[in-house]
Scaffold this active site. Structure first.
Site, mmCIF file in Angstrom:
data_model
loop_
_atom_site.group_PDB
_atom_site.id
_atom_site.type_symbol
_atom_site.label_atom_id
_atom_site.label_comp_id
_atom_site.label_asym_id
_atom_site.label_seq_id
_atom_site.Cartn_x
_atom_site.Cartn_y
_atom_site.Cartn_z
ATOM 1 N N ARG A 1 0.826 -1.225 0.000
ATOM 2 C CA ARG A 1 0.000 0.000 0.000
ATOM 3 C C ARG A 1 0.851 1.263 0.000
ATOM 4 N NH1 ARG A 1 -3.942 -0.485 4.705
ATOM 5 N NH2 ARG A 1 -4.880 1.378 3.821
ATOM 6 N N ASN B 1 36.979 38.607 5.452
ATOM 7 C CA ASN B 1 35.716 39.055 4.880
ATOM 8 C C ASN B 1 35.676 38.623 3.418
ATOM 9 O OD1 ASN B 1 33.293 41.104 5.322
ATOM 10 N ND2 ASN B 1 34.113 41.361 3.260
#
Ligand code: UD1
Ligand code: MG
Length: 450
Positions: free
Chosen positions: A18, A362
């Site tokens: 199922r 950065n």
């Protein structure tokens, strides 16, 4: 009290037709972990000395996974003739004996070790057979527990129940305990005279009663013992699991601004004072340390986030992303197999893969590490305190020394020494007055074609 030995038998041979899937039913996942692994982890935690898992033929992937686990032995049920037949596929394990024999279903993944402990307590208090029951909101499809006072008289399967029996809402979870002394004798007596022609494990109850054995039921919450036969039930179980994970996170001091929009994996670890904003997904293997903030719409998998870091909104952390404390990963940034140093920032639209970014560096908007040449992956090493200008392309393998500076728009193919400025692009040229003459020329061309 003397130690009682415990054998757990987990049934997983059912195809689960199922589910309409090529995957064996018990390999479907809840919180990113297969149902069967949930059950195995729980029975292990509940103190099983040995675990037998009954699988079907040709479940090779499942069998390999089982063999990799300690104390787990797979047994193959060649024909699927019912749950009792499945238990007997592990006959060799049953014959080697244990004080407590537990039977669990691989399609009932959320059972807790607390419930298993209550089954074992009932056995040690003198019960010969114990069944875990629950009050079902919708009992359809479950076996009904027919009680006679404190005694469990029988279990009737949906298809075999009379109209009056079907009204009962106290249902069989499938989890059972047997005293090792009687288990095999009861199981061997089960026949297949029923509507489905299957050997029903549930018939064990009436057989034990007929042998004047003591059969009792203990109850559990439906949320914990609901079985999965369909994709709809799989989704329902996932929802229950997610609700539990959210509750546990909040109890541990995590702030979830909109809990129902945050999704966890089975192993997600969030420390106290982590804040998780709306619509965040934690796939498997994520840990987040104190005070970090995961901003809205981020997706994290196999990643470590250090204390006080900020991730997102709209960030993607892929496996191997390791963020040190106080780092910042911003919007539309993807990090894969890369270490981000303390206080480093990658804040806007970047891809950092197979790389390390030194502390306090950065990395500017639009930076891409070109880690893949179509054949191999290569690394990018960015030293501490570096500055990578916007829209830079770092072609790996490549490295930037400590304090290096990359001009915006550079294509970096060679190593950049410590404290050097790299300009990896054409320098700008300004031609005085040329804008005016260019415009005049273009206009004249346009007028001529009219
Ligand atoms: C079963 C119970 C039912 C209970 C429900 C709880 C029986 C007869 N019925 O029904 O009382 O309320 O679970 O969820 O026990 N399996 C095998 N081999 C087989 C048949 C099944 O290994 O031949 C395994 C399945 O993989 C599954 C488990 O046993 O993990 C239960 O089988 P399933 O077919 O799902 O039984 P239900 O109809 O749900
Ligand atoms: Mg089932």
């Amino acid at each position: 009290m003397p130690h009682r030995t415990c054998l757990s038998i987990v049934l997983a041979a059912g195809l689960g037709t199922r589910m309409r899937s090529k995957l064996p039913k018990v390999l479907h996942e809840i919180g990113g972990l297969s149902m069967i692994s949930h059950v195995l982890n729980t029975v292990q935690a509940a103190g099983s000395d040995a675990i037998a898992v009954v699988i079907g033929p040709q479940m090779d992937e499942l069998e390999t996974q089982l063999r990799a686990r300690e104390n787990v032995a797979p047994f193959v049920q060649n024909e699927r003739l019912g749950t009792a037949h499945a238990v007997l596929a592990a006959r060799r394990a049953l014959e080697s004996g244990a004080d407590d024999i537990l039977v669990l279903f691989g399609d009932t993944p959320l059972v807790t070790s607390g419930t298993i402990a209550r089954v074992r307590e009932a056995l040690s208090a003198g019960a010969d057979m114990v069944v875990v029951g629950f009050e079902a909101e919708n009992p359809f499809g479950y076996g009904r527990l027919l009680m006679d006072g404190d005694r469990l008289a029988a279990i009737r399967e949906e298809k075999d129940a009379s109209a009056s029996e079907r009204v009962a809402t106290f249902c069989n979870s499938g989890i059972m305990g047997f005293s090792g002394v009687h288990a095999l004798r009861i199981l061997d007596a089960i026949g297949n005279q029923n509507t489905k022609g299957e050997y029903y494990l549930t018939d064990a109850v009436e057989i034990a009663n007929a042998q004047s054995l003591k059969v009792v039921a203990v109850s559990a919450e439906e949320d914990e013992v609901q079985g999965i036969n369909t994709k709809g039930q799989l989704a329902k179980c996932e929802a229950v699991f997610q609700a539990k994970m959210r509750q546990a996170a909040m109890e541990n001091g995590v702030t979830l601004i909109a809990p129902e929009t945050v999704f966890f994996a089975h192993d997600t670890r969030l420390a106290a004072d982590v804040v998780v904003e709306q619509n965040v997904v934690f796939a498997a293997g994520v840990s987040v340390e104190d005070g970090a903030r995961i901003r809205a719409f981020s997706h994290l998998e196999g990643a470590k986030v250090g204390a006080g870091s900020v991730v997102g909104p709209y960030a993607r952390l892929r496996p191997g992303a390791t963020l040190s404390d106080q780092s910042h990963i911003g919007n539309f940034v993807e990090i894969k197999n890369a270490t981000i140093g303390v206080g480093a920032k990658v804040n806007h639209v970047s891809y950092i893969g197979d790389a390390s970014v030194g502390s306090r560096s950065n990395v500017g908007a639009g930076t891409i590490t070109c880690n893949y040449d179509g054949i191999n992956k290569h690394r990018t090493e960015i030293g501490a305190g570096s500055f990578v200008g916007s829209n830079s392309t770092l072609v790996a393998p490549v490295s930037l020394g400590t304090g290096a500076y990359v001009a915006a728009g550079s294509v970096v193919t060679d190593p950049v020494p410590r404290d050097a400025l790299a300009v990896g692009r054409q320098r700008q040229v300004n031609k005085e007055g040329r804008a005016k003459t260019l415009r005049a020329k273009l206009q004249a061309q346009k007028d001529k074609t009219r």
